[in-house]
Design a protein around this motif. Structure first.
Motif, PDB file in Angstrom:
ATOM      1  N   LEU A 218      -2.258 -14.997 -17.975  1.00 45.40           N
ATOM      2  CA  LEU A 218      -1.755 -15.047 -16.603  1.00 45.40           C
ATOM      3  C   LEU A 218      -1.175 -13.665 -16.326  1.00 45.40           C
ATOM      4  O   LEU A 218      -0.021 -13.380 -16.633  1.00 45.40           O
ATOM      5  CB  LEU A 218      -0.683 -16.131 -16.464  1.00 45.40           C
ATOM      6  CG  LEU A 218      -0.229 -16.492 -15.045  1.00 45.40           C
ATOM      7  CD1 LEU A 218      -1.399 -16.998 -14.200  1.00 45.40           C
ATOM      8  CD2 LEU A 218       0.888 -17.526 -15.081  1.00 45.40           C
ATOM      9  N   GLU A 219      -2.015 -12.808 -15.795  1.00 45.21           N
ATOM     10  CA  GLU A 219      -1.697 -11.382 -15.736  1.00 45.21           C
ATOM     11  C   GLU A 219      -1.481 -10.925 -14.298  1.00 45.21           C
ATOM     12  O   GLU A 219      -2.283 -11.233 -13.404  1.00 45.21           O
ATOM     13  CB  GLU A 219      -2.838 -10.577 -16.357  1.00 45.21           C
ATOM     14  CG  GLU A 219      -2.449  -9.194 -16.810  1.00 45.21           C
ATOM     15  CD  GLU A 219      -1.651  -9.182 -18.107  1.00 45.21           C
ATOM     16  OE1 GLU A 219      -1.242  -8.071 -18.498  1.00 45.21           O
ATOM     17  OE2 GLU A 219      -1.445 -10.242 -18.725  1.00 45.21           O
ATOM     18  N   LEU A 220      -0.400 -10.189 -14.108  1.00 46.21           N
ATOM     19  CA  LEU A 220      -0.077  -9.575 -12.822  1.00 46.21           C
ATOM     20  C   LEU A 220      -0.531  -8.127 -12.862  1.00 46.21           C
ATOM     21  O   LEU A 220      -0.134  -7.372 -13.753  1.00 46.21           O
ATOM     22  CB  LEU A 220       1.428  -9.655 -12.565  1.00 46.21           C
ATOM     23  CG  LEU A 220       1.934  -9.049 -11.262  1.00 46.21           C
ATOM     24  CD1 LEU A 220       1.488  -9.885 -10.074  1.00 46.21           C
ATOM     25  CD2 LEU A 220       3.461  -8.936 -11.290  1.00 46.21           C
ATOM     26  N   LEU A 221      -1.349  -7.727 -11.896  1.00 44.68           N
ATOM     27  CA  LEU A 221      -1.919  -6.381 -11.868  1.00 44.68           C
ATOM     28  C   LEU A 221      -1.495  -5.665 -10.604  1.00 44.68           C
ATOM     29  O   LEU A 221      -1.605  -6.217  -9.504  1.00 44.68           O
ATOM     30  CB  LEU A 221      -3.445  -6.456 -11.925  1.00 44.68           C
ATOM     31  CG  LEU A 221      -4.052  -7.300 -13.055  1.00 44.68           C
ATOM     32  CD1 LEU A 221      -5.570  -7.367 -12.899  1.00 44.68           C
ATOM     33  CD2 LEU A 221      -3.679  -6.732 -14.414  1.00 44.68           C
ATOM     34  N   SER A 222      -1.019  -4.435 -10.756  1.00 41.45           N
ATOM     35  CA  SER A 222      -0.650  -3.646  -9.584  1.00 41.45           C
ATOM     36  C   SER A 222      -1.901  -3.296  -8.791  1.00 41.45           C
ATOM     37  O   SER A 222      -3.022  -3.337  -9.311  1.00 41.45           O
ATOM     38  CB  SER A 222       0.078  -2.375 -10.014  1.00 41.45           C
ATOM     39  OG  SER A 222      -0.812  -1.476 -10.654  1.00 41.45           O
ATOM     40  N   PRO A 223      -1.751  -2.937  -7.510  1.00 36.62           N
ATOM     41  CA  PRO A 223      -2.930  -2.589  -6.705  1.00 36.62           C
ATOM     42  C   PRO A 223      -3.798  -1.505  -7.341  1.00 36.62           C
ATOM     43  O   PRO A 223      -5.033  -1.568  -7.263  1.00 36.62           O
ATOM     44  CB  PRO A 223      -2.322  -2.132  -5.383  1.00 36.62           C
ATOM     45  CG  PRO A 223      -1.011  -2.859  -5.295  1.00 36.62           C
ATOM     46  CD  PRO A 223      -0.511  -2.932  -6.705  1.00 36.62           C
ATOM     47  N   ALA A 224      -3.167  -0.538  -7.994  1.00 38.93           N
ATOM     48  CA  ALA A 224      -3.943   0.553  -8.598  1.00 38.93           C
ATOM     49  C   ALA A 224      -4.788   0.058  -9.762  1.00 38.93           C
ATOM     50  O   ALA A 224      -5.894   0.562  -9.991  1.00 38.93           O
ATOM     51  CB  ALA A 224      -3.001   1.659  -9.073  1.00 38.93           C
TER      52      ALA A 224
END
Length: 390
Positions: A218-224
């Motif tokens: 369950l991974e949160l990824l920044s826009p970049a």
């Protein structure tokens, strides 16, 4: 000091010696005995040695008298019925995963970097990728190591003795062979993603877990990282198709997010993009943080560095960040994070930063080698590794 190249050619033959882009002699032994011979020669001559895997993670910029690459140690030695795989440290993770799949086995680790990253390099750096919360990263898979000490002695290690070198960045010797515990190939693999402001995603992730969702990642990824206009939350599920159908429905009911299921042919590319993202900046670090403290930890990184290329494990905690950073800012962030019981590990950076800041600080993750370990393992400092920094 004598030129290492003629000595190395006598040991390894002309085909076993090359030069790095800066002209430094590079030894490419194709056996454990060859690695031992090179390190014995270096110890006798007083040469300092820079260790390299396949050259896809750390920059080859540490000052040394010669480089030693494990690239030629690239054989799969055994795939056993008990679910263990033994391979040379220079084998790429991509090749190891493909050979395992052909036998119905699955490499349950996805460390950051390119698919051609070496097995030994991934073990030496430690850490883990998006699957770390469920499967424990590469450390949880290692059962045995073959190590060549800085003096050239060959040691077969298992248990805690082997694990002491996972995350040691090569400071204790050259990892030449690794035995891993692998898993049966999952029956099904699906990924759902949602795009929204960061706070909405972290809140939804907590709601999903509280409602009993069981993703393996369950991974949160920044826009970049995600190449998206906003933050992205990715939930990955493994198992038989009926389980995947139930998990998808459960996730949709437990959160207000608009989830999109990735097509099967796009899923590997999505996770590969997340794995390669840290290479988008010259500096990569990992920050230990509990899952319920990730919002604070992300803000902390943003305050001292920038948002950069950032991913966070909402299942088990932990942040990985890549971008540009000065030694002063890294040292300040490490000190402030330590005050909040968040260890900061510098995974990759140009040599001046590695030398000044070190891979580990005084407050370090539980699996890290203890302070003073390098001095015991390599008292003469033959291997050029900035474990603690200047």
């Amino acid at each position: 000091m004598s030129d290492p190249r003629p000595h190395l050619e006598r040991l390894l033959g002309p085909e076993g010696v090359g030069r790095d882009p800066g002209g430094l002699p590079r030894a490419l032994p194709d056996s454990v005995e060859g690695v031992s011979d090179v390190l014995r020669l270096a110890a006798g001559e007083g040469w300092r040695v820079r260790l390299e895997g396949r050259g896809s993670w750390l920059a080859p910029d540490a000052p040394a008298d010669l480089a030693l690459s494990t690239r030629a140690l690239d054989e799969v030695h055994a795939i056993a019925a008990d679910g263990t795989v033994t391979a040379g440290a220079g084998l790429s993770l991509e090749t190891l995963a493909r050979r395992s799949r052909a036998r119905g086995l699955w490499l349950s680790t996805d460390p950051p970097g390119r698919p051609d990253r070496s097995l030994g390099g991934a073990v030496a750096v430690g850490g883990g990728g998006t699957l770390r919360a469920t499967f424990g990263g590469i450390r949880a898979m290692v059962s045995r190591l073959t190590l060549v000490t800085p003096a050239g002695d060959v040691r077969e290690l298992d248990g805690d003795a082997a694990l002491a070198h996972v995350g040691g960045f090569g400071a204790g010797g050259v990892i030449t062979e690794v035995t891993l515990r692998v898993r049966p190939l999952p029956e099904g693999d699906c990924t759902l993603i949602a795009t929204a402001p960061r706070d909405d995603l972290t809140r939804a992730a907590r709601e999903a877990l509280a409602a009993g969702a069981r993703p393996v990642a369950l991974e949160l990824l920044s826009p970049a990282v995600a190449s998206a206009p906003d933050w992205v939350l990715a939930a990955r599920f493994l198992g038989p198709p009926p389980i995947l159908i139930a998990e998808r429905a459960h996730l949709a009911q437990a959160t207000p997010l608009a989830w999109t299921e990735l097509p099967a042919d796009r899923t590997p590319a999505f996770w590969a993009l997340a794995a390669r993202a840290p290479l988008g900046g010259p500096v990569t670090l990992r920050l230990g943080a509990l899952a319920d403290g990730l919002d604070e930890a992300i803000d902390l990184v943003g305050d001292h560095l920038d948002e950069g290329l950032l991913s966070a494990g909402l299942l088990g905690g932990g942040i990985r960040w890549s971008g540009r950073a000065e030694a002063r800012r890294l040292a300040t962030l490490r000190r402030v994070a330590a005050g909040r019981e968040m260890p900061l590990t510098l995974e990759r950076a140009p040599w001046p930063l590695r030398e000044g800041v070190g891979h580990y600080g005084s407050y370090r993750e539980a699996a890290a080698p203890p302070p003073g370990w390098r001095e015991q393992a390599d008292p003469r400092g033959r291997l050029v590794v900035a474990l603690e920094g200047a």
